[in-house]
Design an enzyme around this catalytic site. Sequence first.
Site, PDB file in Angstrom:
ATOM      1  N   HIS A  16       8.913   7.163   7.970  1.00 35.98           N
ATOM      2  CA  HIS A  16       9.532   7.202   6.632  1.00 35.98           C
ATOM      3  C   HIS A  16      11.011   7.536   6.852  1.00 35.98           C
ATOM      4  O   HIS A  16      11.382   8.175   7.839  1.00 35.98           O
ATOM      5  CB  HIS A  16       8.809   8.234   5.757  1.00 35.98           C
ATOM      6  CG  HIS A  16       7.483   7.720   5.274  1.00 35.98           C
ATOM      7  ND1 HIS A  16       7.287   7.229   4.012  1.00 35.98           N
ATOM      8  CD2 HIS A  16       6.300   7.579   5.919  1.00 35.98           C
ATOM      9  CE1 HIS A  16       6.034   6.818   3.879  1.00 35.98           C
ATOM     10  NE2 HIS A  16       5.401   7.017   5.038  1.00 35.98           N
ATOM     11  N   ARG A  61       0.836  -1.212   0.000  1.00 36.16           N
ATOM     12  CA  ARG A  61       0.000   0.000   0.000  1.00 36.16           C
ATOM     13  C   ARG A  61       0.874   1.266   0.000  1.00 36.16           C
ATOM     14  O   ARG A  61       1.002   1.940  -1.004  1.00 36.16           O
ATOM     15  CB  ARG A  61      -0.941  -0.018   1.218  1.00 36.16           C
ATOM     16  CG  ARG A  61      -2.071   1.004   1.150  1.00 36.16           C
ATOM     17  CD  ARG A  61      -1.668   2.403   1.523  1.00 36.16           C
ATOM     18  NE  ARG A  61      -1.193   2.518   2.905  1.00 36.16           N
ATOM     19  CZ  ARG A  61      -0.608   3.614   3.364  1.00 36.16           C
ATOM     20  NH1 ARG A  61      -0.436   4.674   2.586  1.00 36.16           N
ATOM     21  NH2 ARG A  61      -0.171   3.672   4.610  1.00 36.16           N
ATOM     22  N   ASP A  62       1.544   1.560   1.107  1.00 39.63           N
ATOM     23  CA  ASP A  62       2.344   2.790   1.190  1.00 39.63           C
ATOM     24  C   ASP A  62       3.451   2.734   0.143  1.00 39.63           C
ATOM     25  O   ASP A  62       3.809   3.753  -0.465  1.00 39.63           O
ATOM     26  CB  ASP A  62       2.948   2.917   2.601  1.00 39.63           C
ATOM     27  CG  ASP A  62       3.252   4.348   2.997  1.00 39.63           C
ATOM     28  OD1 ASP A  62       3.426   5.186   2.102  1.00 39.63           O
ATOM     29  OD2 ASP A  62       3.346   4.629   4.212  1.00 39.63           O
ATOM     30  N   ASN A 100       8.790   4.064   3.625  1.00 41.38           N
ATOM     31  CA  ASN A 100       8.878   3.666   5.035  1.00 41.38           C
ATOM     32  C   ASN A 100      10.220   2.993   5.267  1.00 41.38           C
ATOM     33  O   ASN A 100      10.813   2.443   4.346  1.00 41.38           O
ATOM     34  CB  ASN A 100       7.833   2.594   5.357  1.00 41.38           C
ATOM     35  CG  ASN A 100       6.473   3.175   5.604  1.00 41.38           C
ATOM     36  OD1 ASN A 100       5.548   2.875   4.886  1.00 41.38           O
ATOM     37  ND2 ASN A 100       6.349   3.992   6.611  1.00 41.38           N
ATOM     38  N   CYS A 156       4.991   9.168  -0.153  1.00 40.54           N
ATOM     39  CA  CYS A 156       3.603   9.617  -0.122  1.00 40.54           C
ATOM     40  C   CYS A 156       3.391  10.550  -1.298  1.00 40.54           C
ATOM     41  O   CYS A 156       4.157  11.500  -1.473  1.00 40.54           O
ATOM     42  CB  CYS A 156       3.279  10.322   1.196  1.00 40.54           C
ATOM     43  SG  CYS A 156       1.601  10.963   1.209  1.00 40.54           S
ATOM     44  N   HIS A 212       5.281   4.743  12.654  1.00 40.73           N
ATOM     45  CA  HIS A 212       5.300   4.652  11.185  1.00 40.73           C
ATOM     46  C   HIS A 212       6.324   5.691  10.697  1.00 40.73           C
ATOM     47  O   HIS A 212       6.003   6.870  10.551  1.00 40.73           O
ATOM     48  CB  HIS A 212       3.879   4.968  10.711  1.00 40.73           C
ATOM     49  CG  HIS A 212       3.652   4.961   9.242  1.00 40.73           C
ATOM     50  ND1 HIS A 212       2.896   4.004   8.593  1.00 40.73           N
ATOM     51  CD2 HIS A 212       4.032   5.819   8.258  1.00 40.73           C
ATOM     52  CE1 HIS A 212       2.825   4.265   7.312  1.00 40.73           C
ATOM     53  NE2 HIS A 212       3.516   5.370   7.078  1.00 40.73           N
TER      54      HIS A 212
HETATM   55  P1  HMG Z   1     -12.678  14.854  -2.619  1.00 39.72           P
HETATM   56  O1  HMG Z   1     -12.426  15.189  -4.050  1.00 39.72           O
HETATM   57  O2  HMG Z   1     -12.649  15.967  -1.626  1.00 39.72           O
HETATM   58  O3  HMG Z   1     -14.015  14.004  -2.414  1.00 39.72           O
HETATM   59  O4  HMG Z   1     -11.613  13.757  -2.197  1.00 39.72           O
HETATM   60  P2  HMG Z   1     -15.500  14.231  -2.772  1.00 39.72           P
HETATM   61  O5  HMG Z   1     -16.298  13.539  -1.700  1.00 39.72           O
HETATM   62  O6  HMG Z   1     -15.783  15.686  -3.068  1.00 39.72           O
HETATM   63  O7  HMG Z   1     -15.676  13.412  -4.142  1.00 39.72           O
HETATM   64  C1  HMG Z   1     -15.052  13.822  -5.341  1.00 39.72           C
HETATM   65  C2  HMG Z   1     -15.005  12.637  -6.300  1.00 39.72           C
HETATM   66  O8  HMG Z   1     -14.197  11.597  -5.716  1.00 39.72           O
HETATM   67  C3  HMG Z   1     -16.353  12.011  -6.599  1.00 39.72           C
HETATM   68  O9  HMG Z   1     -16.275  11.473  -7.913  1.00 39.72           O
HETATM   69  C4  HMG Z   1     -16.429  10.862  -5.647  1.00 39.72           C
HETATM   70  O10 HMG Z   1     -17.270   9.840  -6.101  1.00 39.72           O
HETATM   71  C5  HMG Z   1     -14.982  10.392  -5.627  1.00 39.72           C
HETATM   72  P3  HMG Z   1     -16.810  12.284  -9.210  1.00 39.72           P
HETATM   73  O11 HMG Z   1     -18.252  12.594  -8.890  1.00 39.72           O
HETATM   74  O12 HMG Z   1     -15.951  13.518  -9.298  1.00 39.72           O
HETATM   75  O13 HMG Z   1     -16.589  11.313 -10.328  1.00 39.72           O
HETATM   76  N1  HMG Z   1     -14.631   9.698  -4.385  1.00 39.72           N
HETATM   77  C6  HMG Z   1     -14.171   8.440  -4.334  1.00 39.72           C
HETATM   78  N2  HMG Z   1     -13.915   7.529  -5.280  1.00 39.72           N
HETATM   79  C7  HMG Z   1     -13.451   6.317  -4.876  1.00 39.72           C
HETATM   80  N3  HMG Z   1     -13.248   6.005  -3.577  1.00 39.72           N
HETATM   81  C8  HMG Z   1     -13.494   6.892  -2.603  1.00 39.72           C
HETATM   82  C9  HMG Z   1     -13.977   8.168  -2.970  1.00 39.72           C
HETATM   83  N4  HMG Z   1     -14.321   9.263  -2.254  1.00 39.72           N
HETATM   84  C10 HMG Z   1     -14.714  10.181  -3.130  1.00 39.72           C
HETATM   85  N5  HMG Z   1     -13.260   6.561  -1.328  1.00 39.72           N
HETATM   86  C11 HMG Z   1     -10.712  11.992  -0.871  1.00 39.72           C
HETATM   87  C12 HMG Z   1     -11.528  13.278  -0.881  1.00 39.72           C
HETATM   88  C13 HMG Z   1     -10.345  11.667   0.555  1.00 39.72           C
HETATM   89  C14 HMG Z   1     -11.548  10.883  -1.469  1.00 39.72           C
HETATM   90  C15 HMG Z   1      -9.457  12.233  -1.751  1.00 39.72           C
HETATM   91  O14 HMG Z   1      -8.786  13.343  -1.267  1.00 39.72           O
HETATM   92  C16 HMG Z   1      -8.537  11.052  -1.750  1.00 39.72           C
HETATM   93  O15 HMG Z   1      -8.867   9.989  -2.253  1.00 39.72           O
HETATM   94  N6  HMG Z   1      -7.326  11.218  -1.240  1.00 39.72           N
HETATM   95  C17 HMG Z   1      -6.366  10.103  -1.233  1.00 39.72           C
HETATM   96  C18 HMG Z   1      -5.260  10.386  -0.336  1.00 39.72           C
HETATM   97  C19 HMG Z   1      -4.331   9.202  -0.251  1.00 39.72           C
HETATM   98  O16 HMG Z   1      -4.660   8.074  -0.568  1.00 39.72           O
HETATM   99  N7  HMG Z   1      -3.101   9.517   0.189  1.00 39.72           N
HETATM  100  C20 HMG Z   1      -2.100   8.512   0.417  1.00 39.72           C
HETATM  101  C21 HMG Z   1      -2.430   7.639   1.583  1.00 39.72           C
HETATM  102  S1  HMG Z   1      -2.162   8.439   3.156  1.00 39.72           S
HETATM  103  C22 HMG Z   1      -0.502   8.158   3.491  1.00 39.72           C
HETATM  104  O17 HMG Z   1       0.212   7.636   2.667  1.00 39.72           O
HETATM  105  C23 HMG Z   1       0.010   8.514   4.851  1.00 39.72           C
HETATM  106  C24 HMG Z   1       0.217   7.293   5.757  1.00 39.72           C
HETATM  107  O18 HMG Z   1       1.073   6.343   5.147  1.00 39.72           O
HETATM  108  C25 HMG Z   1       0.819   7.729   7.105  1.00 39.72           C
HETATM  109  C26 HMG Z   1       2.053   8.623   6.947  1.00 39.72           C
HETATM  110  O19 HMG Z   1       3.021   8.216   6.283  1.00 39.72           O
HETATM  111  O20 HMG Z   1       2.003   9.725   7.486  1.00 39.72           O
HETATM  112  C27 HMG Z   1      -1.109   6.585   6.052  1.00 39.72           C
HETATM  113 MG    MG Z   2       3.232   6.456   5.170  1.00 38.36          MG
END
Ligand code: HMG
Ligand code: MG
Length: 315
Positions: free
Chosen positions: A220, A27-28, A260, A251, A218
Amino acid sequence: MKASLRHSPLPHSSMPNKVTIVEMGARDGLQNETLVSTDAKIELINQLSETGLTHIESGSFVSPKWVPQMADSDLVFKNIKQQPNIIYSALTPNLQGFEKALQAGVKQVAIFTSASEGFSHKNINCSIADSIKRFEPVLSAARKQNIPVRGYLSCVIDCPHDGSTSADQVAHLAQVLIDLGCYEVSLGDTIGTGTPIRVAHMLEAVQNKVSTEQIAVHFHDTWGQALANIHQALAMGINVVDSSVAGLGGCPYALGASGNVATEDVLYLCQGLRIETGVSLTKVAQSGWDICRALNKQPSSKVSLALMNKALIAK
Ligand code: HMG
Ligand code: MG
């Protein structure tokens, strides 16, 4: 004298006897790699399932416009060989993601927010407070389905947009995630700038609000401090560590952040500290070399490179 020192007990009595590794590579790691086929992801997870790991984060149900690399997570979940003793979790930022995860047969999910406003807006397009509101229905649906929920808190040391993060803010939000119903909060040094003293200060603040058994770390490894920081966390009694096979990843919303800490490096550290993990170092390293071959790169894990130099891994 020297011989007895070599066999003396661990210098830190609060070090845990056993550590659980939460494997982040699929995933990450792979959320930051383009051109990885669904089959290669499935193969990686199946291989990792044979290493002794008990928790493998395997995908994300996020917007495919934001993170196209995870758009095939439903296919991944439907096609991996899930073993009964292993948790295969997925990120679900909102109810829409949670429902998709359920349809794909996911049995454990994770929600994620940030300890800094800047990263929250860039990563999930809303404020921290709004993210918590989005999580409430996810937690309530998960409770009804008996699905455990993990919580991630990013930028617990520094934020690429807002600068340094206050330890009190981290502690407060860690407690909010636990009070919401998360069984554990994983504290993310997303851009890897932490050093042991800053990490100790942050963990101490969190431990004043949340029980140590509910804290995971966690790190990085962007600044090469992850192992030192893990050693610090272990010395403070933390016994759940997130890591990524071959050090894959980063990320997409923290430019320049590297992956990580490598799982292989954490396993070798734990072996040296005589902490049990139940995970085979050579098997994880082999999985790392195999996925890296598909990605046309080398593992960033020093331990993995050393094992290869000693011909302990098949080319
Ligand atoms: P948004 O654009 O604000 O959401 O995104 P929305 O509710 O306004 O919806 C906009 C569009 O997105 C719509 O589609 C929704 O259907 C769709 P449209 O009508 O435009 O065709 N949508 C989705 N589609 C599929 N699955 C969903 C979903 N939700 C809405 N769940 C949202 C908000 C959170 C969805 C967006 O910002 C997003 O997906 N962000 C992803 C962020 C991400 O994955 N980042 C990496 C992971 S976090 C990380 O790595 C950190 C971690 O490792 C810890 C660390 O290292 O610190 C965990
Ligand atoms: Mg991470």
